[in-house]
Design a protein around this motif. Structure first.
Motif, PDB file in Angstrom:
ATOM      1  N   GLU A  85       5.044 -13.579  -2.776  1.00  0.00           N
ATOM      2  CA  GLU A  85       4.818 -12.270  -3.372  1.00  0.00           C
ATOM      3  C   GLU A  85       4.479 -11.286  -2.246  1.00  0.00           C
ATOM      4  O   GLU A  85       3.907 -11.665  -1.218  1.00  0.00           O
ATOM      5  CB  GLU A  85       3.684 -12.327  -4.395  1.00  0.00           C
ATOM      6  CG  GLU A  85       2.366 -12.849  -3.853  1.00  0.00           C
ATOM      7  CD  GLU A  85       1.279 -12.914  -4.905  1.00  0.00           C
ATOM      8  OE1 GLU A  85       1.384 -12.182  -5.902  1.00  0.00           O
ATOM      9  OE2 GLU A  85       0.319 -13.685  -4.734  1.00  0.00           O
ATOM     10  N   TYR A  86       4.831 -10.042  -2.446  1.00  0.00           N
ATOM     11  CA  TYR A  86       4.661  -9.021  -1.406  1.00  0.00           C
ATOM     12  C   TYR A  86       3.336  -8.291  -1.589  1.00  0.00           C
ATOM     13  O   TYR A  86       2.975  -7.902  -2.705  1.00  0.00           O
ATOM     14  CB  TYR A  86       5.817  -8.024  -1.461  1.00  0.00           C
ATOM     15  CG  TYR A  86       5.681  -6.853  -0.516  1.00  0.00           C
ATOM     16  CD1 TYR A  86       5.836  -7.018   0.854  1.00  0.00           C
ATOM     17  CD2 TYR A  86       5.380  -5.578  -1.005  1.00  0.00           C
ATOM     18  CE1 TYR A  86       5.716  -5.946   1.724  1.00  0.00           C
ATOM     19  CE2 TYR A  86       5.265  -4.496  -0.147  1.00  0.00           C
ATOM     20  CZ  TYR A  86       5.427  -4.690   1.219  1.00  0.00           C
ATOM     21  OH  TYR A  86       5.300  -3.633   2.068  1.00  0.00           O
ATOM     22  N   MET A  87       2.586  -8.126  -0.515  1.00  0.00           N
ATOM     23  CA  MET A  87       1.309  -7.423  -0.537  1.00  0.00           C
ATOM     24  C   MET A  87       1.462  -6.084   0.201  1.00  0.00           C
ATOM     25  O   MET A  87       1.586  -6.048   1.433  1.00  0.00           O
ATOM     26  CB  MET A  87       0.219  -8.262   0.137  1.00  0.00           C
ATOM     27  CG  MET A  87      -0.111  -9.559  -0.572  1.00  0.00           C
ATOM     28  SD  MET A  87      -0.965  -9.316  -2.151  1.00  0.00           S
ATOM     29  CE  MET A  87       0.368  -9.704  -3.295  1.00  0.00           C
ATOM     30  N   ALA A  88       1.440  -5.006  -0.556  1.00  0.00           N
ATOM     31  CA  ALA A  88       1.714  -3.682   0.014  1.00  0.00           C
ATOM     32  C   ALA A  88       0.654  -3.239   1.016  1.00  0.00           C
ATOM     33  O   ALA A  88       0.951  -2.490   1.956  1.00  0.00           O
ATOM     34  CB  ALA A  88       1.828  -2.652  -1.103  1.00  0.00           C
ATOM     35  N   ASN A  89      -0.590  -3.693   0.854  1.00  0.00           N
ATOM     36  CA  ASN A  89      -1.666  -3.253   1.740  1.00  0.00           C
ATOM     37  C   ASN A  89      -1.754  -4.056   3.031  1.00  0.00           C
ATOM     38  O   ASN A  89      -2.627  -3.807   3.862  1.00  0.00           O
ATOM     39  CB  ASN A  89      -3.011  -3.301   1.009  1.00  0.00           C
ATOM     40  CG  ASN A  89      -3.234  -2.055   0.164  1.00  0.00           C
ATOM     41  OD1 ASN A  89      -2.886  -0.950   0.565  1.00  0.00           O
ATOM     42  ND2 ASN A  89      -3.782  -2.244  -1.023  1.00  0.00           N
ATOM     43  N   GLY A  90      -0.875  -5.021   3.189  1.00  0.00           N
ATOM     44  CA  GLY A  90      -0.852  -5.779   4.430  1.00  0.00           C
ATOM     45  C   GLY A  90      -2.042  -6.706   4.582  1.00  0.00           C
ATOM     46  O   GLY A  90      -2.625  -7.170   3.600  1.00  0.00           O
ATOM     47  N   SER A  91      -2.436  -6.953   5.829  1.00  0.00           N
ATOM     48  CA  SER A  91      -3.487  -7.927   6.101  1.00  0.00           C
ATOM     49  C   SER A  91      -4.835  -7.257   6.350  1.00  0.00           C
ATOM     50  O   SER A  91      -4.927  -6.076   6.674  1.00  0.00           O
ATOM     51  CB  SER A  91      -3.108  -8.790   7.310  1.00  0.00           C
ATOM     52  OG  SER A  91      -2.912  -7.985   8.454  1.00  0.00           O
ATOM     53  N   LEU A  92      -5.876  -8.060   6.216  1.00  0.00           N
ATOM     54  CA  LEU A  92      -7.239  -7.577   6.366  1.00  0.00           C
ATOM     55  C   LEU A  92      -7.511  -7.052   7.767  1.00  0.00           C
ATOM     56  O   LEU A  92      -8.286  -6.090   7.936  1.00  0.00           O
ATOM     57  CB  LEU A  92      -8.213  -8.709   6.021  1.00  0.00           C
ATOM     58  CG  LEU A  92      -9.702  -8.454   6.231  1.00  0.00           C
ATOM     59  CD1 LEU A  92     -10.184  -7.300   5.360  1.00  0.00           C
ATOM     60  CD2 LEU A  92     -10.500  -9.719   5.931  1.00  0.00           C
ATOM     61  N   ASP A  93      -6.889  -7.645   8.776  1.00  0.00           N
ATOM     62  CA  ASP A  93      -7.192  -7.225  10.152  1.00  0.00           C
ATOM     63  C   ASP A  93      -6.820  -5.767  10.400  1.00  0.00           C
ATOM     64  O   ASP A  93      -7.438  -5.090  11.232  1.00  0.00           O
ATOM     65  CB  ASP A  93      -6.515  -8.145  11.170  1.00  0.00           C
ATOM     66  CG  ASP A  93      -5.005  -8.119  11.075  1.00  0.00           C
ATOM     67  OD1 ASP A  93      -4.482  -7.806   9.983  1.00  0.00           O
ATOM     68  OD2 ASP A  93      -4.332  -8.414  12.072  1.00  0.00           O
TER      69      ASP A  93
END
Length: 642
Positions: free
Chosen positions: A399-407
């Protein structure tokens, strides 16, 4: 088409009728907790239609449920462009009518949420909740708190009797089939309940958090604790019939009574059992000897009920990612490159090209492991949608996460955008995801590479851990030697780096480091001018020993938006996670520490590998950390409920 419209009209009419029913005096419609999501649905009108239909389904199912037991139901419009998931359950001592009255009151109150993507209403007698995504496995969430009455204990021994009864309810309730138990003891009425959709372990953890909260109400004569997946209450006055309660001794080991069996009967039964056991073992051995060795191929769980992953056509993924173009590339990690893709149906996905060479053995291992990973379903774990093994490449579809990664939110372009509440929710979400991998899933999955870049954020900034299970594709004897594939320096537990000792506590250590990053806003290897060449973890321990932990808090955080005690508590838990192996908590225990309102006594010792005077200690798995600094005991500060 007309039939469909008529059906929808009937459903909506049923909802309106249900909401118009006045609550009776016995339905326990005392509101305990209410809230609406801060986000609204993209298509409000369609969402509201789905929401009304879903709630109507819930009321209809409870209305037609068989008599006896706890009244509960789930419903969803999962396949709609605006999905709705809903859960309703009533306390076990309510009648069907009182249950429906309570839920009608809850549904009426939730109407004030409008098109908000989530809402909850918890009463003394029932719980009703809806979301735009699956949440049925949730037990504890931030914001849980006790609700205490003003009255004092009716008798001197009331508090002790209450604590004893609540402890027994915590032990018994997860073992009861309905997840509901009530009892009366020494003038104390008490009940505990978990959502029927959670696991036994989640139920137990949720009730443990509730117990830690509710005991703070004593010596009040009445107290309650509510959470996403459980409810607990005690009172000096009856709020259910004492004639219909659960016998806790049937479920509490310490109070269980067993009938004595004579030694003669025990001996005979033991002998018969031994003969049967040996016969069965012999039969199994003979059958295995006769069976060709190559014909046995066990699945990784030893089970056949697992669903296999969806097989995507390579050409479809190639087209979705524009032939894996640079413009579509999202990033690159230890396991390969990741690309953004859009399927023909408009769905956005993320495609990971694994950096592994195809071979017969690798392909077989890949399919087995992907089958395992594709059956992992948790709101804080990135969902694997499928795979492709065509051509010469191994592809995973997520699944695609629009907000990207936590870093990116901690160290990149979005740095300083997260407030304390969002950071704390991310910390709790990560802990819950790891706890599921370690203790809730069919097998224990150790991630091995927990770091901020492997934590993705969805549209609501909910954390989703990525790349879990992939390290299992590497040879078991070699994976710990490769920091590129199975771990990143600065995050890996020392016993794994040096000795190759792999347990779930390796993830606990890495989690502690990431929590320090979330709170400080600095990478684990960052150095500050005033602390030259000092790693974040070592800096954290130094500030802890100097009793100056607030100096670690990210300066971009607004002090008016957080309670200092809560942040200090999170830092201390992070340091606890980096103790010697046997002193580290399990991730389930971490969840309890983070969410409980009680004050657990925790002893911390400076880890041996951070002792700069003696260097790295040889025995990093020792149960007692060896250090020149003596162990320090602290009382965890109590933070206010939100």
């Amino acid at each position: 088409m007309r039939r469909w419209i008529s059906k929808q009209l009937l459903i909506l009419l049923a909802v309106l009728l249900a909401l118009s029913v006045p609550a009776s005096a016995d339905s326990q419609t005392n509101l305990l907790n209410f809230g609406c999501s801060n986000y609204n649905a993209a298509n409000p009108s369609l969402f509201l239609i789905n929401l009304n239909s879903t709630i109507a389904d819930l009321l209809s199912r409870i209305s037609s449920a068989d008599d006896g037991g706890v009244l509960s139901a789930t419903a969803d419009r999962a396949r709609s462009p605006t999905p709705v998931y809903a859960l309703a359950f009533c306390r076990g001592y309510l009648s069907r009518r009182d249950c429906l009255d309570c839920l009608s009151s809850a549904a009426s109150r939730l109407r004030t949420c409008g098109a908000a993507t989530g809402g909850r209403a918890i009463y003394d007698g029932c719980t009703l909740r809806y979301e735009n995504g699956p949440f049925f496995d949730q037990g504890t969430l931030p914001g849980n708190a006790p609700i205490c009455a003003n009255g004092t204990a009716p008798t001197p021994g009331f508090a002790a009797a209450t604590l004893s009864l609540l402890q027994d309810l915590c032990s018994a309730t997860p073992k009861v089939a309905s997840y509901f138990a009530d009892s009366v003891r020494d003038g104390v009425y008490a009940a505990a309940q978990c959502s029927p959709t959670v696991s036994e372990t989640v139920c137990a953890v949720c009730l443990q958090v509730a117990y830690g909260n509710i005991k703070g109400c004593l010596p009040s004569s009445d107290g309650r604790a509510v959470d996403a997946g459980c409810f607990m209450r005690y009172s000096g006055e009856a709020f259910f019939s004492a004639n219909d309660t659960v016998d806790l001794t049937l479920y509490v080991a310490a109070g269980a009574k067993r009938k004595r069996i004579s030694p003669l009967v025990e001996g005979v039964a033991g002998g018969v059992f031994a003969v049967l056991f040996l016969s069965l073992a012999l039969l199994i051995w003979i059958r295995r000897r006769r069976r060709p060795e190559e014909s046995w191929r066990g699945d990784i769980l030893g089970a056949t009920e697992l669903r296999g992953p969806t097989n995507f056509h390579y050409r479809d993924l190639q087209s979705a990612t524009n032939n894996f173009s640079k413009e579509n590339k999202l990033g690159e990690g230890g396991f390969g490159q990741v690309y953004k893709g859009i399927l023909k149906d408009g769905k956005t996905i993320a495609v990971k090209k694994l950096a592994m060479t195809q071979s017969k053995n690798v392909r077989a291992s890949f399919l087995s492991e992907v089958k395992l990973i594709s059956n992992v379903h948790h709101q804080n774990l990135l969902r694997l949608l499928g795979c492709s093994t065509k051509k010469d490449e191994l592809l995973l579809v997520y699944e695609y996460m629009a907000n990207g990664s936590l870093d990116n939110f901690l160290f990149g372009e979005m740095r300083g955008m997260l407030n304390w509440k969002q950071r704390f929710d991310i910390i709790v979400g990560m802990a819950r995801g790891l706890a599921y991998l370690h203790q809730e899933f069919h097998v224990c999955i150790i991630h091995r590479d927990i770091k901020a870049s492997n934590v993705l954020l969805d549209d609501n900034l909910r954390p989703k851990i990525a790349d879990f299970g992939l390290a299992r594709l590497l040879p078991g004897d070699q994976s710990h030697l490769s920091t590129y594939f199975a771990g990143t320096l600065g995050y890996i537990a020392p016993e794994y780096v040096i000795h190759g000792d792999l347990t779930e506590k390796v993830d606990t250590y890495s989690f502690g480091v990431v929590v320090l990053e979330i709170i400080s806003g600095h990478k684990s290897s960052d150095s500050k001018p005033e602390h030259v060449s000092q790693h974040l973890l070592e800096l954290g321990w130094k500030l802890y020993e100097e009793d100056n932990l607030p100096d670690l808090i990210d300066k971009s955080l607004d002090p008016s938006e957080y309670h200092l005690e809560e942040v200090m508590r999170a830092i201390t838990i992070a340091l606890l996670c980096t103790q010697a192996v046997s002193l580290r908590p399990t991730m389930m225990e971490v969840v309890v520490f983070l969410l409980s309102q009680n004050d657990p006594q925790i002893s911390l010792s400076r880890p041996a590998f951070l002792n700069t005077t003696s260097g790295v200690h040889d025995d990093l798995t020792s149960s007692t950390a060896s250090s020149s600094a003596p162990p320090t005991s602290i009382l965890m500060p109590k933070f206010s409920a939100r």
